[in-house]
Design a protein around this motif. Sequence first.
Motif, mmCIF file in Angstrom:
data_model
loop_
_atom_site.group_PDB
_atom_site.id
_atom_site.type_symbol
_atom_site.label_atom_id
_atom_site.label_comp_id
_atom_site.label_asym_id
_atom_site.label_seq_id
_atom_site.Cartn_x
_atom_site.Cartn_y
_atom_site.Cartn_z
ATOM 1 N N ALA A 19 0.916 -1.302 0.104
ATOM 2 C CA ALA A 19 0.031 -0.003 -0.084
ATOM 3 C C ALA A 19 0.799 1.193 0.065
ATOM 4 C CB ALA A 19 -0.891 0.072 1.284
ATOM 5 N N THR A 23 0.815 4.411 -3.038
ATOM 6 C CA THR A 23 0.196 5.595 -2.488
ATOM 7 C C THR A 23 1.346 6.680 -2.439
ATOM 8 O OG1 THR A 23 -1.106 4.404 -0.894
ATOM 9 C CG2 THR A 23 -0.972 6.452 -0.199
ATOM 10 N N TRP A 120 -4.513 3.972 -0.829
ATOM 11 C CA TRP A 120 -4.313 2.967 0.330
ATOM 12 C C TRP A 120 -5.010 1.762 0.873
ATOM 13 C CZ3 TRP A 120 0.085 3.327 3.263
ATOM 14 C CH2 TRP A 120 0.384 2.536 4.362
ATOM 15 N N GLN A 121 -6.344 1.944 0.767
ATOM 16 C CA GLN A 121 -6.918 0.826 0.843
ATOM 17 C C GLN A 121 -7.187 -0.299 0.062
ATOM 18 O OE1 GLN A 121 -8.644 0.029 3.908
ATOM 19 N NE2 GLN A 121 -7.581 2.091 4.680
ATOM 20 N N GLN A 124 -3.881 -2.259 -0.375
ATOM 21 C CA GLN A 124 -3.640 -2.829 0.935
ATOM 22 C C GLN A 124 -4.267 -3.945 0.818
ATOM 23 O OE1 GLN A 124 -4.479 -0.821 4.752
ATOM 24 N NE2 GLN A 124 -4.847 -3.006 5.548
#
Length: 150
Positions: A19, A23, A120-121, A124
């Motif tokens: 992530a 990002t 990010w999510q 991830q």
Amino acid sequence: MTTAPHADRDPFAVMLRGAFLPTLAVGPVAVVVAAVVAGGRAALGAALGFVIALAFFALGLLVMRRLGGALDPLRFLASALAVFMGQMIFLLVVIMALKDASWLDGTAFGATVLAVALVWQVFQVIAFVRSRRLVFDAPQDPGQDEGSAR
């Protein structure tokens, strides 16, 4: 290519690496776009939003890594949801505190925080899925049970 799960790799390190790197690319893009579209205040807002969001998501994952081995799965899930909700609430509080700041553009700040959160999510989850972690107990060989009972 192997289909065996990676039992030796820390899933939190995999998710952090997976992530963090994508990002990291969001920040410079957001700052440049904000500077071109709305000027220096917007660039400052985008940079601040990027740094704050990146720090909180990375710290949240590090907190979860610390709690990882200490809890049973149900408590771990509850703590993961609590950490995520705490991150969202804290980001909301920061956004609300800075909404009237005359030294930065709140729209650029908020848009950058949103972009960082989404990237990010997504990455991830992608990193976790690619880590091929077992989500169940591996079946035991029936011969092992008989040998251990004797």
